[in-house]
Design a protein around this motif. Structure first.
Motif, PDB file in Angstrom:
ATOM      1  N   SER A  20       0.860  -1.122   0.081  1.00 37.51           N
ATOM      2  CA  SER A  20       0.064  -0.037   0.206  1.00 37.51           C
ATOM      3  C   SER A  20       0.715   1.261  -0.265  1.00 37.51           C
ATOM      4  CB  SER A  20      -0.772   0.034   1.313  1.00 37.51           C
ATOM      5  OG  SER A  20      -1.644  -1.164   1.107  1.00 37.51           O
ATOM      6  N   PHE A  21       0.806   1.799  -1.087  1.00 35.70           N
ATOM      7  CA  PHE A  21       1.621   3.156  -1.176  1.00 35.70           C
ATOM      8  C   PHE A  21       0.742   4.321  -1.018  1.00 35.70           C
ATOM      9  CE2 PHE A  21       3.487   6.520  -3.655  1.00 35.70           C
ATOM     10  CZ  PHE A  21       4.968   6.655  -2.962  1.00 35.70           C
ATOM     11  N   GLY A  22       1.035   5.232   0.030  1.00 39.97           N
ATOM     12  CA  GLY A  22       0.167   6.603   0.261  1.00 39.97           C
ATOM     13  C   GLY A  22       0.881   7.521  -0.364  1.00 39.97           C
ATOM     14  N   VAL A  23      -0.231   8.679  -0.873  1.00 42.73           N
ATOM     15  CA  VAL A  23       0.311   9.732  -1.383  1.00 42.73           C
ATOM     16  C   VAL A  23      -0.672  10.837  -0.502  1.00 42.73           C
ATOM     17  CG1 VAL A  23       0.379  11.480  -3.327  1.00 42.73           C
ATOM     18  CG2 VAL A  23       0.758   9.087  -3.569  1.00 42.73           C
ATOM     19  N   VAL A  24       0.226  11.817   0.327  1.00 40.60           N
ATOM     20  CA  VAL A  24      -0.497  12.758   0.960  1.00 40.60           C
ATOM     21  C   VAL A  24       0.045  14.072   0.747  1.00 40.60           C
ATOM     22  CG1 VAL A  24      -0.635  10.792   2.920  1.00 40.60           C
ATOM     23  CG2 VAL A  24       1.331  12.557   2.863  1.00 40.60           C
ATOM     24  N   GLY A  25      -1.001  15.250   1.319  1.00 42.57           N
ATOM     25  CA  GLY A  25      -0.474  16.551   1.000  1.00 42.57           C
ATOM     26  C   GLY A  25      -1.809  17.172   1.045  1.00 42.57           C
ATOM     27  N   GLU A  26      -1.356  18.762   1.118  1.00 36.56           N
ATOM     28  CA  GLU A  26      -2.770  19.506   1.189  1.00 36.56           C
ATOM     29  C   GLU A  26      -3.770  19.518  -0.049  1.00 36.56           C
ATOM     30  OE1 GLU A  26      -1.558  23.611   3.371  1.00 36.56           O
ATOM     31  OE2 GLU A  26      -0.226  22.847   2.061  1.00 36.56           O
ATOM     32  N   SER A  27      -5.024  19.873  -0.040  1.00 37.83           N
ATOM     33  CA  SER A  27      -6.027  19.784  -0.800  1.00 37.83           C
ATOM     34  C   SER A  27      -5.563  20.516  -2.112  1.00 37.83           C
ATOM     35  CB  SER A  27      -7.363  20.654  -0.434  1.00 37.83           C
ATOM     36  OG  SER A  27      -7.886  19.582   0.468  1.00 37.83           O
ATOM     37  N   GLY A  28      -5.600  20.372  -3.224  1.00 30.69           N
ATOM     38  CA  GLY A  28      -5.099  21.122  -4.591  1.00 30.69           C
ATOM     39  C   GLY A  28      -3.630  20.653  -4.689  1.00 30.69           C
ATOM     40  N   CYS A  29      -3.072  19.768  -4.199  1.00 27.60           N
ATOM     41  CA  CYS A  29      -1.428  19.535  -4.413  1.00 27.60           C
ATOM     42  C   CYS A  29      -1.226  18.560  -5.690  1.00 27.60           C
ATOM     43  CB  CYS A  29      -1.032  18.782  -3.025  1.00 27.60           C
ATOM     44  SG  CYS A  29      -1.216  17.245  -2.827  1.00 27.60           S
ATOM     45  N   GLY A  30      -2.285  17.982  -6.006  1.00 30.07           N
ATOM     46  CA  GLY A  30      -2.265  17.039  -7.213  1.00 30.07           C
ATOM     47  C   GLY A  30      -2.289  15.521  -7.082  1.00 30.07           C
ATOM     48  N   LYS A  31      -2.756  15.104  -5.762  1.00 28.11           N
ATOM     49  CA  LYS A  31      -2.818  13.566  -5.438  1.00 28.11           C
ATOM     50  C   LYS A  31      -4.001  13.028  -6.381  1.00 28.11           C
ATOM     51  CE  LYS A  31      -4.079  14.457  -1.413  1.00 28.11           C
ATOM     52  NZ  LYS A  31      -4.513  15.799  -1.270  1.00 28.11           N
ATOM     53  N   THR A  32      -5.164  13.589  -6.360  1.00 26.98           N
ATOM     54  CA  THR A  32      -6.147  12.942  -7.230  1.00 26.98           C
ATOM     55  C   THR A  32      -5.832  12.934  -8.610  1.00 26.98           C
ATOM     56  OG1 THR A  32      -7.772  13.373  -5.294  1.00 26.98           O
ATOM     57  CG2 THR A  32      -8.553  13.165  -7.507  1.00 26.98           C
ATOM     58  N   THR A  33      -5.233  14.219  -9.073  1.00 30.94           N
ATOM     59  CA  THR A  33      -4.998  14.180 -10.379  1.00 30.94           C
ATOM     60  C   THR A  33      -3.926  13.284 -11.031  1.00 30.94           C
ATOM     61  OG1 THR A  33      -5.378  16.400 -10.487  1.00 30.94           O
ATOM     62  CG2 THR A  33      -4.104  15.828 -12.379  1.00 30.94           C
ATOM     63  N   ALA A  34      -2.955  12.828 -10.027  1.00 29.41           N
ATOM     64  CA  ALA A  34      -1.978  12.084 -10.371  1.00 29.41           C
ATOM     65  C   ALA A  34      -2.383  10.520 -10.365  1.00 29.41           C
ATOM     66  CB  ALA A  34      -0.857  12.011  -9.375  1.00 29.41           C
ATOM     67  N   GLY A  35      -3.315  10.064  -9.448  1.00 33.67           N
ATOM     68  CA  GLY A  35      -4.087   8.975  -9.333  1.00 33.67           C
ATOM     69  C   GLY A  35      -4.928   8.555 -10.824  1.00 33.67           C
ATOM     70  N   ARG A  36      -5.769   9.644 -11.177  1.00 35.55           N
ATOM     71  CA  ARG A  36      -6.670   9.513 -12.223  1.00 35.55           C
ATOM     72  C   ARG A  36      -5.622   9.493 -13.616  1.00 35.55           C
ATOM     73  NH1 ARG A  36     -12.404  12.505 -11.297  1.00 35.55           N
ATOM     74  NH2 ARG A  36     -12.574  11.561  -9.217  1.00 35.55           N
ATOM     75  N   THR A  37      -4.579  10.356 -13.682  1.00 30.97           N
ATOM     76  CA  THR A  37      -3.863  10.086 -14.958  1.00 30.97           C
ATOM     77  C   THR A  37      -2.974   8.898 -15.034  1.00 30.97           C
ATOM     78  OG1 THR A  37      -3.315  12.560 -14.565  1.00 30.97           O
ATOM     79  CG2 THR A  37      -1.992  11.412 -15.945  1.00 30.97           C
ATOM     80  N   ILE A  38      -2.599   8.051 -13.808  1.00 31.35           N
ATOM     81  CA  ILE A  38      -2.057   7.045 -13.716  1.00 31.35           C
ATOM     82  C   ILE A  38      -2.643   5.934 -14.691  1.00 31.35           C
ATOM     83  CG2 ILE A  38      -1.231   4.940 -12.502  1.00 31.35           C
ATOM     84  CD1 ILE A  38      -0.142   6.886 -10.690  1.00 31.35           C
ATOM     85  N   LEU A  39      -4.172   6.058 -14.287  1.00 29.96           N
ATOM     86  CA  LEU A  39      -5.173   5.140 -14.777  1.00 29.96           C
ATOM     87  C   LEU A  39      -5.580   5.670 -16.152  1.00 29.96           C
ATOM     88  CD1 LEU A  39      -7.318   4.376 -11.777  1.00 29.96           C
ATOM     89  CD2 LEU A  39      -5.602   3.207 -12.717  1.00 29.96           C
ATOM     90  N   ARG A  40      -5.283   6.641 -16.820  1.00 32.54           N
ATOM     91  CA  ARG A  40      -5.565   7.316 -17.655  1.00 32.54           C
ATOM     92  C   ARG A  40      -7.115   7.727 -17.967  1.00 32.54           C
ATOM     93  NH1 ARG A  40      -3.370   4.195 -23.338  1.00 32.54           N
ATOM     94  NH2 ARG A  40      -5.052   5.804 -24.147  1.00 32.54           N
TER      95      ARG A  40
END
Length: 340
Positions: free
Chosen positions: A54-74
């Motif tokens: 389980s690899f976690g990605v953390v950070g403040e809102s707007g740091c790009g976490k969700t965008t990175a996850g969705r881009t990885i899945l295309r």
């Protein structure tokens, strides 16, 4: 939530490798709507995830976490970089090849209600992926639906009900069942417990860990709750304004955070012991806009230890020992980066 939920086995194989990933959004202006600037949501991010971890990605809102996850899945088109899944670059796949890959890469969305069709019984929602990706009959699909509902602690008769008839925790379990229906290898968990009560969070996290052990799943776990990440993830990456600023094993990151931003985040974690005092670091100023990020280290405008070099040149994201990666000029120049 006191149980240590991390896996104890040693990772053996890299399942997913993200290399220099970028996702920019164009800003258009003028009569002809020409591109005048770019919003750099994810800017040159690299990391890898071992099979079964389980690899976690953390950070403040707007740091790009969700965008990175969705881009990885295309689910979003990338701007640059590569995502290597089982030795193949996902971004090079044709539509037909990507359709096959969807069976192995799934997502649990942050808002379980908006991700479910309100006009469709939840059994149909769970079976939809099976209908698209397999040649199963309707009865065979529903056999899988009933099995998945049972796995997530729900009853078979729930399959004919609609999303509005369930609580938030139940809807999240439905989302998990839908992601598991195709028996994927990799799941992006996009803040799967952020909208739930604490007691429900614990049950959903326990469920995710049980399913990981049972099916051999690999998670990219996106969250902003550091306490949840500490208990759930094996390794953690910290993002700030589209950049990865620190990455290490769970124990290293929480035991010895090196980057000033990570230390500031750690200082906000509540300690369930009134006799223990922790220095609270209050960062001054607002997070800069990704439309016009600061030069050099993006954190320098809020860092209490910043000096001239921080604003002039971006620090390298380098291993500072035993897989503990950090991007900070203080460490590069042999200075102390401790603010707590």
């Amino acid at each position: 939530m006191t149980q240590d939920m991390t896996t104890t086995k040693e990772p053996e194989k890299i399942l997913l490798q993200v290399n220099n990933l970028k996702k920019y959004y164009p800003v258009r202006s003028g009569l002809l709507q020409r591109v005048s600037a770019w919003v750099k949501a994810v800017d040159d991010v690299s990391f890898h995830i071992y099979e079964g971890e389980s690899f976690g990605v953390v950070g403040e809102s707007g740091c790009g976490k969700t965008t990175a996850g969705r881009t990885i899945l295309r689910l979003l088109d990338h701007t640059d970089g590569s995502v290597v899944f089982e030795d193949d670059n996902v971004f090079n796949y044709s539509d037909s090849e990507m359709k096959q890959m969807r069976k192995d890469m799934q997502i649990i969305f942050q808002d379980p209600y908006s991700s479910l069709d309100p006009r469709m019984p939840i059994g149909e929602s769970i079976a939809e992926g099976l209908k698209v990706h397999t040649n199963m009959t309707r009865q065979e699909r529903y056999d899988v639906v009933y099995e998945m509902l049972a796995r997530v602690g729900m009853r078979a008769d729930h399959a004919v009900r609609y999303p509005h008839e369930f609580s938030g925790g139940q809807r999240q379990r439905i989302g998990i069942a839908r992601a598991l229906a195709l028996k994927p290898k990799f799941i992006v968990c996009d803040e799967p417990v952020s909208a739930l009560d604490v007691s429900i969070q614990a049950s959903v996290l326990n469920l995710l860990k049980e399913l990981q052990d049972e099916f051999g799943l690999t998670y990219l776990f996106i969250a902003h709750n550091l306490s949840v990440v500490e208990h759930f993830c094996d390794r953690v990456g910290v993002m700030y304004l589209g950049k990865m600023v620190e990455m290490a094993s769970r124990d290293d990151l929480f035991g010895n955070p090196l980057h000033p931003y990570t230390q500031a985040l750690m200082s906000a974690i509540p300690i369930p012991d009134p006799s223990v005092k922790r220095k609270r670091v209050i960062l001054e100023g607002d997070v800069p806009s990704p439309l016009n990020p600061p030069s050099g280290c993006r954190f320098h405008t809020r860092c209490p230890l910043a000096y001239d070099r921080c604003s002039q040149e971006a620090p390298p994201f380098r291993d500072h020992g035993e897989g503990h990666f950090t991007a900070c000029w203080l460490l590069e120049d042999g200075k102390s980066s401790k603010i707590i």
